[in-house]
Write an enzyme that holds these catalytic residues in place. Structure first.
Site, PDB file in Angstrom:
ATOM      1  N   ASP A  79      11.243  -5.049   3.824  1.00 21.40           N
ATOM      2  CA  ASP A  79       9.874  -5.475   4.117  1.00 21.40           C
ATOM      3  C   ASP A  79       9.586  -5.397   5.613  1.00 21.40           C
ATOM      4  OD1 ASP A  79       7.356  -6.511   4.197  1.00 21.40           O
ATOM      5  OD2 ASP A  79       7.788  -8.307   3.028  1.00 21.40           O
ATOM      6  N   GLU A  82     -10.350  -8.116  12.787  1.00 20.12           N
ATOM      7  CA  GLU A  82      -9.906  -7.826  11.413  1.00 20.12           C
ATOM      8  C   GLU A  82     -10.507  -8.804  10.406  1.00 20.12           C
ATOM      9  OE1 GLU A  82      -6.425  -9.323   9.657  1.00 20.12           O
ATOM     10  OE2 GLU A  82      -5.469  -9.772  11.593  1.00 20.12           O
ATOM     11  N   LYS A 133       4.804 -14.352  14.474  1.00 19.45           N
ATOM     12  CA  LYS A 133       5.328 -15.643  14.018  1.00 19.45           C
ATOM     13  C   LYS A 133       6.804 -15.559  13.747  1.00 19.45           C
ATOM     14  CE  LYS A 133       1.489 -17.306  11.522  1.00 19.45           C
ATOM     15  NZ  LYS A 133       0.836 -15.990  11.551  1.00 19.45           N
ATOM     16  N   ALA A 160       3.377  -2.457   7.575  1.00 21.01           N
ATOM     17  CA  ALA A 160       2.786  -1.162   7.931  1.00 21.01           C
ATOM     18  C   ALA A 160       2.069  -1.239   9.287  1.00 21.01           C
ATOM     19  CB  ALA A 160       1.820  -0.712   6.843  1.00 21.01           C
ATOM     20  N   ASP A 161       1.827  -2.453   9.774  1.00 20.65           N
ATOM     21  CA  ASP A 161       1.207  -2.605  11.102  1.00 20.65           C
ATOM     22  C   ASP A 161       2.038  -1.898  12.181  1.00 20.65           C
ATOM     23  OD1 ASP A 161      -0.588  -4.266   9.828  1.00 20.65           O
ATOM     24  OD2 ASP A 161       0.092  -6.118  10.799  1.00 20.65           O
TER      25      ASP A 161
HETATM   26  N1  PSU Z   1      -0.325 -12.874  10.699  1.00 19.52           N
HETATM   27  C1  PSU Z   1      -1.139 -13.952  10.772  1.00 19.52           C
HETATM   28  N2  PSU Z   1      -2.290 -14.011  10.069  1.00 19.52           N
HETATM   29  C2  PSU Z   1      -2.664 -12.982   9.276  1.00 19.52           C
HETATM   30  C3  PSU Z   1      -1.816 -11.829   9.201  1.00 19.52           C
HETATM   31  C4  PSU Z   1      -0.668 -11.818   9.924  1.00 19.52           C
HETATM   32  O1  PSU Z   1      -0.834 -14.883  11.483  1.00 19.52           O
HETATM   33  O2  PSU Z   1      -3.719 -13.083   8.636  1.00 19.52           O
HETATM   34  C5  PSU Z   1      -2.263 -10.667   8.379  1.00 19.52           C
HETATM   35  C6  PSU Z   1      -2.756  -9.536   9.297  1.00 19.52           C
HETATM   36  O3  PSU Z   1      -3.893  -8.944   8.715  1.00 19.52           O
HETATM   37  C7  PSU Z   1      -1.594  -8.562   9.298  1.00 19.52           C
HETATM   38  C8  PSU Z   1      -1.069  -8.734   7.907  1.00 19.52           C
HETATM   39  O4  PSU Z   1      -1.970  -7.231   9.544  1.00 19.52           O
HETATM   40  O5  PSU Z   1      -1.155 -10.125   7.658  1.00 19.52           O
HETATM   41  C9  PSU Z   1       0.341  -8.252   7.759  1.00 19.52           C
HETATM   42  O6  PSU Z   1       0.675  -8.268   6.423  1.00 19.52           O
HETATM   43  P1  PSU Z   1       1.969  -7.478   5.897  1.00 19.52           P
HETATM   44  O7  PSU Z   1       3.126  -8.195   6.528  1.00 19.52           O
HETATM   45  O8  PSU Z   1       1.895  -7.637   4.419  1.00 19.52           O
HETATM   46  O9  PSU Z   1       1.820  -6.082   6.386  1.00 19.52           O
HETATM   47 MN    MN Z   2       5.191  -6.510   3.909  1.00 21.02          MN
END
Ligand code: PSU
Ligand code: MN
Length: 302
Positions: free
Chosen positions: A138, A25, A159, A141-142
């Site tokens: 929150d 990614e 995490k 979307a993953d």
């Molecule tokens: N966790 C990490 N490093 C990251 C991300 C998550 O330790 O860079 C990034 C990844 O690209 C993940 C995204 O898909 O954050 C998730 O963001 P959100 O919670 O806004 O969907």
């Molecule tokens: Mn989010």
């Protein structure tokens, strides 16, 4: 049908010859790590994959074109440029139509990997259910992407900035198997044990590939999470990192940081509070995931 994808030369060749390919990614490059560690790490991940007889495809959108495989210059650009969009599923249509650039999250990377015929993807940590999600709503979307898009994602768990228990519940509801790579403990990114278990333990890449193949062979769409713990020697002290995360979360709350900004903010804050120790751990675990992903991709190709 219009072709939206550009392949790098090595990915094109690998696809033609049926060689294993591993997606990487780019949100981790633009928003997850500071320059120049972000470029160095991205290139090291690619090299580890090549050393394991697979081909890396770092994924992003540039000028509205989906990229399966980036050049050195493109990686450098994503690492250095300010204000690159953090792009998830909902952002893809506008980024493509408006010929913009986007750094791909896990969700967007899975979508582009699937379109490009790539089955395995290595990252650091996936997004999940945030703490307090019951009133913030929150949820990354993953998780929905893992429910529907057939790509195996090798990560070091999630995490504890997130609610790990609720994230695992969500994955169960969505029918996403969580495989522990040589462990029965679900890892928590900086540490090798979150206190939660995995669904199934896999002994090696071949074992993981057998389960992934069976899922898709059965016609069950969607992803598989391969949870690969940070190597013991780099695993951080749980109490220490938990306290840091608490402090970072309190700071985000105080400043009213929400939505897509929260994960990059917390990563940066944690790096600052640990004087860079968290960044070192992050790099080590991503390299470790790239290694395992390449081995799984190789087994899936057999
Ligand atoms: N966790 C990490 N490093 C990251 C991300 C998550 O330790 O860079 C990034 C990844 O690209 C993940 C995204 O898909 O954050 C998730 O963001 P959100 O919670 O806004 O969907
Ligand atoms: Mn989010």
């Amino acid at each position: 049908m219009i072709s939206y994808i550009d392949y790098s030369e090595e990915v094109k060749k690998a696809k033609k010859e049926g060689q294993p390919v591993v997606a990487l990614e780019s949100t981790i490059i633009s928003h997850g790590m500071p320059y120049p560690k972000n470029v160095e790490t991205a290139l090291m991940c690619e090299d580890i994959i090549r050393k394991n007889n697979a081909v890396p495809a770092t994924i992003a959108v540039i000028d509205g074109r989906l990229k399966a495989g980036l050049s050195h210059d493109e990686i450098e650009y994503l690492a250095k440029a300010k204000g690159i969009l953090k792009m998830s599923r909902r952002d893809l249509p506008a980024v493509v139509a408006q010929k913009q650039d986007g750094a791909a999250t896990v969700a967007a990377t899975m979508i582009i990997a699937a379109l490009a015929g790539i089955k395995v993807f290595a990252t650091g940590g996936i997004g999940g259910v945030h703490r307090e999600a019951s009133h913030t709503f929150d949820i990354s979307a993953d998780l929905q992407e893992l429910a529907k898009t057939s790509v195996a994602v090798v990560c070091a768990g999630v995490k504890s900035i997130l609610d790990i228990g609720l994230t695992l519940e969500y994955l169960e509801t969505m029918g996403v198997p969580v495989l522990g790579y040589q462990t029965d403990k679900f890892p928590a990114f900086y540490t090798d044990d979150s206190g939660f278990g995995v669904d199934y333990v896999v002994n090696d890449a071949e074992h993981a590939a057998d389960i992934i193949r069976a899922k898709w062979g059965l016609g069950l769409q969607g992803g598989v999470v391969v949870a690969n713990p940070i190597p013991k020697q780099y695993s951080m002290d749980k109490k220490y990192i938990d306290n840091i995360i608490k402090e970072a979360l309190a700071e985000a709350d105080k400043r009213g940081i929400k939505g897509k900004k929260i994960t990059p903010f917390l990563l940066d804050k944690i790096k600052e509070l640990t004087a860079g120790e968290s960044l070192d751990a992050n790099i080590k675990l991503v390299l470790n995931n790239s290694n395992v992903a390449a081995k799984i991709a190789y087994q899936l190709c057999k």
